[in-house]
Design an enzyme around this catalytic site. Structure first.
Site, mmCIF file in Angstrom:
data_model
loop_
_atom_site.group_PDB
_atom_site.id
_atom_site.type_symbol
_atom_site.label_atom_id
_atom_site.label_comp_id
_atom_site.label_asym_id
_atom_site.label_seq_id
_atom_site.Cartn_x
_atom_site.Cartn_y
_atom_site.Cartn_z
ATOM 1 N N ILE A 151 5.651 -13.300 6.435
ATOM 2 C CA ILE A 151 5.655 -14.764 6.476
ATOM 3 C C ILE A 151 6.845 -15.271 5.653
ATOM 4 O O ILE A 151 7.498 -16.249 6.032
ATOM 5 C CB ILE A 151 4.311 -15.313 5.934
ATOM 6 C CG1 ILE A 151 3.185 -14.971 6.934
ATOM 7 C CG2 ILE A 151 4.387 -16.808 5.694
ATOM 8 C CD1 ILE A 151 1.793 -15.361 6.492
ATOM 9 N N THR A 190 1.212 -8.846 10.122
ATOM 10 C CA THR A 190 2.172 -8.438 9.082
ATOM 11 C C THR A 190 1.653 -7.168 8.422
ATOM 12 O O THR A 190 0.533 -6.729 8.705
ATOM 13 C CB THR A 190 2.290 -9.533 7.998
ATOM 14 O OG1 THR A 190 1.011 -9.652 7.354
ATOM 15 C CG2 THR A 190 2.714 -10.870 8.561
ATOM 16 N N LYS A 209 -8.389 -15.807 -2.565
ATOM 17 C CA LYS A 209 -7.760 -16.993 -1.956
ATOM 18 C C LYS A 209 -8.465 -18.274 -2.403
ATOM 19 O O LYS A 209 -7.825 -19.312 -2.551
ATOM 20 C CB LYS A 209 -7.760 -16.886 -0.423
ATOM 21 C CG LYS A 209 -6.826 -15.810 0.135
ATOM 22 C CD LYS A 209 -5.386 -15.988 -0.297
ATOM 23 C CE LYS A 209 -4.449 -15.055 0.446
ATOM 24 N NZ LYS A 209 -3.105 -15.001 -0.156
ATOM 25 N N TYR A 266 -12.604 -9.426 4.921
ATOM 26 C CA TYR A 266 -11.580 -10.040 4.057
ATOM 27 C C TYR A 266 -12.021 -9.969 2.583
ATOM 28 O O TYR A 266 -11.206 -9.926 1.684
ATOM 29 C CB TYR A 266 -11.325 -11.483 4.506
ATOM 30 C CG TYR A 266 -9.986 -12.039 4.106
ATOM 31 C CD1 TYR A 266 -8.810 -11.396 4.457
ATOM 32 C CD2 TYR A 266 -9.892 -13.211 3.358
ATOM 33 C CE1 TYR A 266 -7.575 -11.905 4.080
ATOM 34 C CE2 TYR A 266 -8.662 -13.724 2.986
ATOM 35 C CZ TYR A 266 -7.513 -13.077 3.350
ATOM 36 O OH TYR A 266 -6.293 -13.580 2.970
HETATM 37 P P1 NAP Z 1 3.594 -9.034 3.763
HETATM 38 O O1 NAP Z 1 4.796 -9.128 4.571
HETATM 39 O O2 NAP Z 1 2.993 -7.685 3.548
HETATM 40 O O3 NAP Z 1 3.835 -9.781 2.378
HETATM 41 C C1 NAP Z 1 3.046 -9.572 1.227
HETATM 42 C C2 NAP Z 1 3.997 -9.426 0.094
HETATM 43 O O4 NAP Z 1 3.325 -9.318 -1.177
HETATM 44 C C3 NAP Z 1 4.836 -8.148 0.241
HETATM 45 O O5 NAP Z 1 6.195 -8.463 0.102
HETATM 46 C C4 NAP Z 1 4.309 -7.321 -0.899
HETATM 47 O O6 NAP Z 1 5.190 -6.325 -1.338
HETATM 48 C C5 NAP Z 1 4.069 -8.400 -1.925
HETATM 49 N N1 NAP Z 1 3.439 -7.858 -3.118
HETATM 50 C C6 NAP Z 1 2.339 -7.051 -3.194
HETATM 51 N N2 NAP Z 1 2.172 -6.652 -4.460
HETATM 52 C C7 NAP Z 1 3.159 -7.212 -5.188
HETATM 53 C C8 NAP Z 1 3.522 -7.172 -6.563
HETATM 54 N N3 NAP Z 1 2.829 -6.458 -7.467
HETATM 55 N N4 NAP Z 1 4.627 -7.863 -6.971
HETATM 56 C C9 NAP Z 1 5.337 -8.581 -6.088
HETATM 57 N N5 NAP Z 1 5.048 -8.660 -4.776
HETATM 58 C C10 NAP Z 1 3.965 -7.982 -4.339
HETATM 59 O O7 NAP Z 1 2.393 -9.906 4.423
HETATM 60 P P2 NAP Z 1 2.247 -11.464 4.724
HETATM 61 O O8 NAP Z 1 1.132 -11.554 5.685
HETATM 62 O O9 NAP Z 1 3.565 -12.065 5.036
HETATM 63 O O10 NAP Z 1 1.698 -12.037 3.335
HETATM 64 C C11 NAP Z 1 2.303 -13.101 2.634
HETATM 65 C C12 NAP Z 1 1.242 -14.072 2.120
HETATM 66 O O11 NAP Z 1 0.652 -14.741 3.232
HETATM 67 C C13 NAP Z 1 0.086 -13.424 1.367
HETATM 68 O O12 NAP Z 1 -0.303 -14.258 0.307
HETATM 69 C C14 NAP Z 1 -0.999 -13.364 2.411
HETATM 70 O O13 NAP Z 1 -2.287 -13.271 1.872
HETATM 71 C C15 NAP Z 1 -0.754 -14.696 3.087
HETATM 72 N N6 NAP Z 1 -1.380 -14.885 4.397
HETATM 73 C C16 NAP Z 1 -1.228 -13.963 5.390
HETATM 74 C C17 NAP Z 1 -1.828 -14.170 6.613
HETATM 75 C C18 NAP Z 1 -1.686 -13.156 7.730
HETATM 76 O O14 NAP Z 1 -2.505 -13.169 8.645
HETATM 77 N N7 NAP Z 1 -0.690 -12.303 7.708
HETATM 78 C C19 NAP Z 1 -2.588 -15.329 6.846
HETATM 79 C C20 NAP Z 1 -2.715 -16.256 5.825
HETATM 80 C C21 NAP Z 1 -2.115 -16.018 4.601
HETATM 81 P P3 NAP Z 1 4.774 -4.768 -1.005
HETATM 82 O O15 NAP Z 1 4.875 -4.619 0.468
HETATM 83 O O16 NAP Z 1 5.739 -3.949 -1.764
HETATM 84 O O17 NAP Z 1 3.382 -4.566 -1.505
#
Ligand code: NAP
Length: 265
Positions: free
Chosen positions: A20, A193, A162, A155
């Site tokens: 995202i 993702t 969250k 979840y």
């Molecule tokens: P993503 O690409 O996997 O992004 C998650 C990020 O968090 C990754 O860059 C990850 O790095 C990072 N992270 C984890 N542990 C960390 C740490 N200790 N220090 C710094 N960064 C860290 O997945 P995404 O879906 O785009 O997630 C981004 C946000 O959107 C999250 O808050 C997620 O909950 C939220 N969200 C996602 C969805 C969905 O359906 N995908 C829906 C609603 C909200 P690593 O890969 O190295 O762990």
């Protein structure tokens, strides 16, 4: 003219081109922001650096948000490079695989702490570290999901995290309001993702969503990026402490029926 011309925007949580954070980065670039990108660990550097080059981003820093010294150093480096910051995006979450597949009551103490630390406390920690460098009317935003207010199977602890993240958004907005700093959350519909892949049953949930959301469409990282532009820009100058749903209307529906079932009536 771009909506973010002249704004310095830092994005935390870029892992790859499906993130995202990448949708947000591209939308910010299109609207003229000066970009800074932060990623979690050395292993990601190989993926993140080429993406940063694509958007002509010169400031790319590693920051593991579980480490206070790394957060402090990142804030100092950002201040040195940008001077003041206008936009801070927190797009970070983590929970162990066990926590996202077993029943919620089997969550381990360690698993609970880790999920809350990385997914919630990090928003406070980043806010605290960057506060001296934020411009008036700066915009802080984080990413959340509907599993915070209603049960989304598997979840689990992430839903609880969250809920705490959304509550933190309101408390931070209250604290920082007098300094004219805004804090909001975007609640995105399910997107494929890396983080989502860890949630048990995500594939089915993703398909189900397109079937029953009012707009009958899944959400993309571009959709979230565009909404993030609004929250980052002066167009949302008096909006703070809010959760903005970018979910094809899914959260507004109480009784869910698929298009197929409705036709059968
Ligand atoms: P993503 O690409 O996997 O992004 C998650 C990020 O968090 C990754 O860059 C990850 O790095 C990072 N992270 C984890 N542990 C960390 C740490 N200790 N220090 C710094 N960064 C860290 O997945 P995404 O879906 O785009 O997630 C981004 C946000 O959107 C999250 O808050 C997620 O909950 C939220 N969200 C996602 C969805 C969905 O359906 N995908 C829906 C609603 C909200 P690593 O890969 O190295 O762990």
């Amino acid at each position: 003219m771009g909506l973010l011309d002249g704004k310095n925007a830092l994005i935390f949580g870029l892992a790859n081109e499906r993130s995202i954070a990448w949708g947000i980065t591209q939308a910010f670039k299109r609207e003229g922001a000066n970009l800074g990108i932060s990623y979690a660990g050395e292993m990601l550097e190989r993926r993140v650096k080429p993406l940063a080059e694509q958007v002509d981003c010169k400031w790319v820093e590693e920051c593991d948000v579980t480490k206070d010294d790394q957060i402090a150093l990142t804030a100092e480096k950002a201040a040195k490079h940008f001077g003041k910051i206008d936009v801070l995006v927190h797009s970070i979450a983590f929970a162990g695989r066990d926590e996202l597949s077993k029943p919620y009551y089997e969550t381990s103490r360690e698993g609970f702490k880790t999920a809350m630390d990385i997914s919630v406390f990090s928003l406070l920690a980043l806010t605290n570290a960057f506060l001296p460098y934020l411009n008036p009317y700066a915009s802080i935003m984080c990413l959340t999901y509907y599993g915070s207010v209603k049960v989304a199977p598997h979840y689990n602890v992430m839903g609880v995290a969250k809920a705490a993240l959304e509550s933190s958004t309101r408390y931070l907005a209250y604290d920082l309001g007098p300094q004219k700093i805004r804090v909001n959350a975007i609640s995105a519909g399910p997107i494929r993702t890396l983080a989502a892949a860890g949630v048990g049953g995500f594939r089915d949930m993703y398909k189900h969503f397109a079937d029953i959301s009012p707009m009958r469409e899944n959400v993309t990282i571009e959709d979230v990026g565009n909404s993030a532009v609004f929250l980052a820009s002066d167009l949302s100058r008096r909006i703070t402490g809010e959760v903005l749903y970018v979910d094809s209307g899914f959260n507004s529906v109480g009784v869910q029926m698929s298009a197929k079932d409705e036709k059968a009536e």
